[in-house]
Design a protein around this motif. Structure first.
Motif, PDB file in Angstrom:
ATOM      1  N   ALA A  47      15.064  -1.416   8.943  1.00  0.00           N
ATOM      2  CA  ALA A  47      14.025  -0.884   9.842  1.00  0.00           C
ATOM      3  C   ALA A  47      13.988   0.630   9.642  1.00  0.00           C
ATOM      4  O   ALA A  47      14.889   1.345  10.102  1.00  0.00           O
ATOM      5  N   VAL A  48      12.968   1.102   8.918  1.00  0.00           N
ATOM      6  CA  VAL A  48      12.954   2.502   8.479  1.00  0.00           C
ATOM      7  C   VAL A  48      11.544   3.082   8.507  1.00  0.00           C
ATOM      8  O   VAL A  48      10.555   2.355   8.579  1.00  0.00           O
ATOM      9  N   VAL A  49      11.491   4.405   8.438  1.00  0.00           N
ATOM     10  CA  VAL A  49      10.239   5.080   8.088  1.00  0.00           C
ATOM     11  C   VAL A  49      10.234   5.131   6.569  1.00  0.00           C
ATOM     12  O   VAL A  49      10.906   5.949   5.958  1.00  0.00           O
ATOM     13  N   ASP A  50       9.492   4.192   5.982  1.00  0.00           N
ATOM     14  CA  ASP A  50       9.645   3.915   4.554  1.00  0.00           C
ATOM     15  C   ASP A  50       8.721   4.805   3.721  1.00  0.00           C
ATOM     16  O   ASP A  50       7.793   4.331   3.076  1.00  0.00           O
ATOM     17  N   HIS A  51       8.993   6.086   3.756  1.00  0.00           N
ATOM     18  CA  HIS A  51       8.190   7.048   2.998  1.00  0.00           C
ATOM     19  C   HIS A  51       9.131   8.108   2.419  1.00  0.00           C
ATOM     20  O   HIS A  51      10.054   8.550   3.112  1.00  0.00           O
ATOM     21  N   PRO A  52       8.887   8.533   1.168  1.00  0.00           N
ATOM     22  CA  PRO A  52       9.855   9.448   0.527  1.00  0.00           C
ATOM     23  C   PRO A  52       9.977  10.812   1.205  1.00  0.00           C
ATOM     24  O   PRO A  52      10.958  11.530   0.971  1.00  0.00           O
ATOM     25  N   SER A  53       9.010  11.162   2.030  1.00  0.00           N
ATOM     26  CA  SER A  53       9.060  12.494   2.647  1.00  0.00           C
ATOM     27  C   SER A  53      10.022  12.567   3.825  1.00  0.00           C
ATOM     28  O   SER A  53      10.348  13.659   4.286  1.00  0.00           O
ATOM     29  N   ASP A  54      10.468  11.424   4.332  1.00  0.00           N
ATOM     30  CA  ASP A  54      11.376  11.470   5.488  1.00  0.00           C
ATOM     31  C   ASP A  54      12.791  11.082   5.061  1.00  0.00           C
ATOM     32  O   ASP A  54      13.173   9.911   5.072  1.00  0.00           O
ATOM     33  N   LYS A  55      13.564  12.093   4.676  1.00  0.00           N
ATOM     34  CA  LYS A  55      14.937  11.840   4.224  1.00  0.00           C
ATOM     35  C   LYS A  55      15.899  11.911   5.408  1.00  0.00           C
ATOM     36  O   LYS A  55      15.637  12.621   6.381  1.00  0.00           O
ATOM     37  N   ALA A  56      16.978  11.192   5.301  1.00  0.00           N
ATOM     38  CA  ALA A  56      17.923  11.145   6.417  1.00  0.00           C
ATOM     39  C   ALA A  56      19.329  10.876   5.909  1.00  0.00           C
ATOM     40  O   ALA A  56      19.522  10.335   4.818  1.00  0.00           O
ATOM     41  N   ARG A  88       0.856  -1.182   0.000  1.00  0.00           N
ATOM     42  CA  ARG A  88       0.000   0.000   0.000  1.00  0.00           C
ATOM     43  C   ARG A  88       0.890   1.229   0.000  1.00  0.00           C
ATOM     44  O   ARG A  88       2.065   1.153   0.325  1.00  0.00           O
ATOM     45  N   THR A  89       0.318   2.347  -0.428  1.00  0.00           N
ATOM     46  CA  THR A  89       1.110   3.566  -0.382  1.00  0.00           C
ATOM     47  C   THR A  89       1.501   3.799   1.073  1.00  0.00           C
ATOM     48  O   THR A  89       0.668   3.814   1.962  1.00  0.00           O
ATOM     49  N   GLY A  90       2.797   3.955   1.295  1.00  0.00           N
ATOM     50  CA  GLY A  90       3.308   4.048   2.656  1.00  0.00           C
ATOM     51  C   GLY A  90       2.791   5.275   3.372  1.00  0.00           C
ATOM     52  O   GLY A  90       2.431   6.266   2.760  1.00  0.00           O
ATOM     53  N   ALA A  91       2.773   5.189   4.664  1.00  0.00           N
ATOM     54  CA  ALA A  91       2.244   6.297   5.450  1.00  0.00           C
ATOM     55  C   ALA A  91       3.377   7.120   6.036  1.00  0.00           C
ATOM     56  O   ALA A  91       4.450   6.610   6.337  1.00  0.00           O
ATOM     57  N   ARG A  92       3.123   8.397   6.158  1.00  0.00           N
ATOM     58  CA  ARG A  92       4.051   9.246   6.883  1.00  0.00           C
ATOM     59  C   ARG A  92       3.961   8.929   8.372  1.00  0.00           C
ATOM     60  O   ARG A  92       3.002   8.340   8.827  1.00  0.00           O
ATOM     61  N   ARG A  93       4.953   9.360   9.123  1.00  0.00           N
ATOM     62  CA  ARG A  93       4.916   9.246  10.583  1.00  0.00           C
ATOM     63  C   ARG A  93       4.823  10.662  11.133  1.00  0.00           C
ATOM     64  O   ARG A  93       5.826  11.387  11.127  1.00  0.00           O
ATOM     65  N   ASP A  94       3.641  11.053  11.530  1.00  0.00           N
ATOM     66  CA  ASP A  94       3.473  12.408  12.044  1.00  0.00           C
ATOM     67  C   ASP A  94       4.288  12.602  13.313  1.00  0.00           C
ATOM     68  O   ASP A  94       4.320  11.738  14.185  1.00  0.00           O
TER      69      ASP A  94
END
Ligand SMILES: [Zn+2]
Length: 552
Positions: free
Chosen positions: A156-165, A30-36
């Motif tokens: 183990a990641v926040v797998d969404h393109p908006s959270d770069k690191a 599914r389209t991944g979710a952001r982590r607010d």
């Protein structure tokens, strides 16, 4: 990446049919979710390959450094169930990791707007994401292949393109292998052990944040060909762009192949867009499922391509363009993926224009248009598909060829100067971050000095193509060339800029443009001074209408 093969990769198409390339996901996605409330600042991935002929299990540690806003008391990381979590620590204190579907959740201590450090210790043999292949000549190889949301298969990641690191890789592998990864090489140190065969610890580290789909390693008995320093003075980091080609020893003899142009390609895009964003650029023969995948600072290509001379210029240019578009500026949400693929597609054509001239460029654009006209999805779905629910559908002719052609039309509409000014300011504003289509529109409007909402809406927010029946007549009394354009196709009329090539009475060809309003029928005067009836008129000779233009 290049999945839906374009003109540029036509020669390679036979080797890797598109149908085999696309959508071989092991499980629904599914389209991944952001982590607010969570912003990951840095990952450190430790990967320990065993000293065996073929790995049967790999030990991983992911360390996440994240900023959290007040009130956020849990961190949920994406990691598939098949990876067995041994333990977790939060700020150094052992904390239960609760497994839920393909994620794990750790409780965070009470705090307000602080930084947390979470270590996750786990093990397993990934069946996707990190592609481990037994190879009779190489023993085994391992290549990350994360796009679009497969990083969670092994990281183990926040797998969404908006959270770069930022990323640090710390890999232990047998000394027979070498490790390529994002960033700059920090160390390659032999590990001395009385009980195991010689192994090497390799660390790579990025100085710029990247997103999870382009965080990878490649582990293989590589042969490395240095291409040397390229694009000097055109890099964001001091100095030049160091480029290299990493292949199997057997493939080494055919190199550099088309990578001999890699320096010129980086130099061109640096001049057009902005300085090259990363520490180096490695071109790697890999087991990616795509033809090429634009991992940041190290592009992974399908290794089959190297058995036949290596990737072509078009593919190299496409993946290289992604270093700016897709990697350095990343779409903030998946429906805006055209900001990555459309740019890579068009910039490969710009390389053609630069390296091979105008007629080769127009051939590229004509092919791009033909692919759009032959594609059912472009007739039913807009480029920005806000109803996208399944990431397996994220890549298609809309986001590659149609979006590439839309950029081409915008360039024709506002002119080269405003177009490239808009691109440079968009890139400068969002590099190492994210962007959505509205951000790009704003920069183009500023560069062009006029509103462009109409352009973005008609080409990106609604499906379809233009269908024109232009005709012309000579008004002998007023000595004016009159053009009549009928738009009566399946889609609402478009506002267009149509090129008109007029062969005048002396035989000279003169090109001008007319602005066609979004009406079913428009009658326009061609802005040329003519003394006699033209000998002939050709519409859209510069290939800048995405649609069908009937010949009068
Ligand atoms: Zn691509």
């Amino acid at each position: 990446m290049l999945v839906a093969w374009s003109h540029a990769a036509a020669a390679q198409q036979q080797q890797q049919p598109q149908q085999q390339q696309q959508h071989q996901y092991q499980q629904p996605s599914r389209t991944g979710a952001r982590r607010d409330g969570i912003d990951v600042v840095q990952y450190t991935f430790r990967v320990e390959f065993p000293d065996r002929a073929v790995p049967d299990t790999i030990r991983f540690t992911t360390t996440v450094v994240a900023l959290r806003t007040a009130g956020v008391e849990r961190l949920r990381l994406d990691l598939v169930q098949a990876m067995r979590v041994d333990s977790a620590r939060v700020n150094g204190i052992r904390t239960p990791a609760v497994r839920a579907q393909d994620s794990l959740v750790v409780a965070l201590p009470k705090g307000t707007g602080d930084t947390v450090v979470v270590d996750v210790y786990y093990r397993g043999l990934p069946t996707d994401g990190l592609i481990i292949r037994r190879d009779t000549t190489l023993g085994w190889t391992a290549f990350g292949d994360n796009f679009p949301d497969r990083a969670r298969q092994w990281l183990a990641v926040v797998d969404h393109p908006s959270d770069k690191a930022l990323v640090e890789w710390d890999v232990i592998a047998p000394a027979t292998h070498r490790v390529i990864a994002n960033g700059a090489l920090v160390e390659e140190t032999p590990i001395v052990s009385a009980t195991t065969a010689r192994r090497v610890r390799t660390r790579w580290r990025t100085a710029r944040p990247i997103y999870t789909a382009v965080m990878v390693i490649g582990v293989a008995p590589f042969a490395v060909l240095e291409l040397g320093e390229t694009a000097c003075g055109l890099s964001e980091l001091p100095g030049c762009v160091r480029q290299s080609v990493w292949t199997s020893p057997a493939q080494r003899g055919a190199m550099p192949g088309h990578f001999s142009r890699a320096g010129d390609i980086v130099a061109l895009f640096s001049r057009l867009v902005g300085p090259f964003p990363y520490e180096k650029l490695a071109h790697v023969s890999s087991s990616t499922r795509y033809g090429g995948m634009e991992n940041a600072g190290n592009i992974f290509y399908a290794d089959k391509l190297f058995d036949n001379g290596g990737p072509g210029e078009g593919l190299i240019a496409h993946e290289t363009a992604h270093q700016w578009f897709g990697d350095a500026v990343t779409e903030g949400e998946w429906p805006h993926v055209w900001l990555s693929e459309g740019f890579a597609t068009y910039f490969a054509a710009l390389w053609t224009e630069f390296a091979h001239g105008d007629s080769a460029f127009l051939r590229d654009m004509a092919t791009m248009r033909r692919q759009v006209l032959a594609s059912p999805i472009t007739m039913t779905t807009p480029v920005i598909n806000t109803e996208l629910a399944d990431l397996r559908q994220v890549l298609n002719t809309n986001v590659y060829q149609k979006a590439g052609f839309v950029l081409h039309m915008l360039r024709r509409e506002i002119g080269d100067s405003a177009f490239f000014t808009g691109i440079r300011s968009y890139y400068a504003a969002h590099r190492h971050g994210n962007a959505l289509t509205g951000d790009l529109q704003m920069k183009f409007e500023r560069a062009a000095g006029r509103p462009l909402q109409w352009f973005f809406t008609q080409w990106l927010n609604r499906p379809g193509i233009a269908e024109l029946q232009p005709t012309w007549q000579w008004d002998a009394v007023r000595r004016r060339l009159i053009v009549r354009v009928v738009q009566s196709g399946a889609f609402p009329p478009y506002q267009l800029s149509l090129s008109v090539d007029v062969t005048d009475a002396t035989g000279a060809v003169r090109r001008t443009r007319v602005s066609i309003p979004a009406q079913e029928t428009a009658v326009l005067e061609v802005p040329l001074t003519l003394t006699a009836a033209p000998r002939g008129v050709v519409f859209d000779a510069d290939v800048s209408i995405l649609g069908r233009v009937a010949t009068p």
